[in-house]
Design an enzyme around this catalytic site. Structure first.
Site, PDB file in Angstrom:
ATOM      1  N   VAL A  83     -70.619 -44.511  54.685  1.00  0.00           N
ATOM      2  CA  VAL A  83     -69.428 -44.307  53.614  1.00  0.00           C
ATOM      3  C   VAL A  83     -69.518 -42.687  53.289  1.00  0.00           C
ATOM      4  O   VAL A  83     -70.580 -42.201  53.413  1.00  0.00           O
ATOM      5  CB  VAL A  83     -69.200 -45.160  52.547  1.00  0.00           C
ATOM      6  CG1 VAL A  83     -68.893 -46.628  53.159  1.00  0.00           C
ATOM      7  CG2 VAL A  83     -70.295 -45.355  51.466  1.00  0.00           C
ATOM      8  N   HIS A 134     -79.870 -41.663  60.411  1.00  0.00           N
ATOM      9  CA  HIS A 134     -78.837 -40.684  60.412  1.00  0.00           C
ATOM     10  C   HIS A 134     -78.493 -40.372  62.094  1.00  0.00           C
ATOM     11  O   HIS A 134     -79.073 -39.828  62.693  1.00  0.00           O
ATOM     12  CB  HIS A 134     -79.352 -39.355  59.943  1.00  0.00           C
ATOM     13  CG  HIS A 134     -78.323 -38.216  59.741  1.00  0.00           C
ATOM     14  ND1 HIS A 134     -78.913 -36.912  60.058  1.00  0.00           N
ATOM     15  CD2 HIS A 134     -77.287 -38.132  59.671  1.00  0.00           C
ATOM     16  CE1 HIS A 134     -77.841 -36.120  60.121  1.00  0.00           C
ATOM     17  NE2 HIS A 134     -76.679 -37.139  59.868  1.00  0.00           N
TER      18      HIS A 134
END
Length: 176
Positions: free
Chosen positions: A91, A141
């Site tokens: 998000v 990531h």
């Protein structure tokens, strides 16, 4: 360690969509959270396009074109993450937004389910603060486009357990 079959993806922006497509392409069931139907419609169009690219350019089976949708659940409530064996949050890069999402995820999933953040800028240790089980939080990531790029940085926070990191590494390996 139990094999993960269902992944939760919280947030269906550019990277979240790619993460969902990557998981679907590798045979996982995805429960995908976004708060609005419009976000879900946009995400499904993007996932369809990603699947087409994977079939055309990466040698994925043409059956993926129709198969992924049977393993994809679009949800507007984080409570739907109950069956997930692993959750990836993707998000807005805002600590409070992420903390609110983590609160909902933690309430929905089992105590040993690893929760990964796709943060590119926030320290995992910061995101672990105030969590019920900080040891299960890890950074994953992904690079854009997540469905096609063979890159996933794993980030350990001060409280990340060896088990959480190992689960993230196993999932990243499974996703290629």
């Amino acid at each position: 360690m139990e094999e993960i079959t269902t992944i939760g993806v919280a947030g269906l922006g550019l990277l979240g969509r790619g993460i969902a497509a990557c998981c679907l392409a590798h045979g996982l069931k995805v429960i995908a959270y976004a708060p609005t139907e419009e976000e879900h419609a946009d995400a499904q169009r993007a996932i369809h396009q990603a699947v087409e690219e994977l079939i055309a350019r990466a040698g994925f089976a043409p059956s993926l074109r129709h198969d992924w949708i049977r393993r994809y659940d679009a949800v507007t409530e984080l409570e739907a993450f109950g069956p997930c064996g692993f959750v990836i949050e993707s998000v807005l890069e805002d600590p409070q937004v992420k903390q609110d999402v983590f609160e909902g995820i933690e309430a929905a999933v089992g105590e040993v389910v690893v929760i990964a953040s796709n943060t590119s800028a926030l320290p995992i240790t910061l995101l672990q603060r105030g969590r019920r089980r900080p040891e299960r939080f890890v950074g994953m990531h992904f690079a854009e486009p997540a469905h096609a790029t063979r890159f996933c940085e794993l980030i350990r926070g001060d409280h990340t357990s060896d088990e959480a990191l190992a689960a993230a590494a196993a999932l990243a390996g499974r996703l290629g």
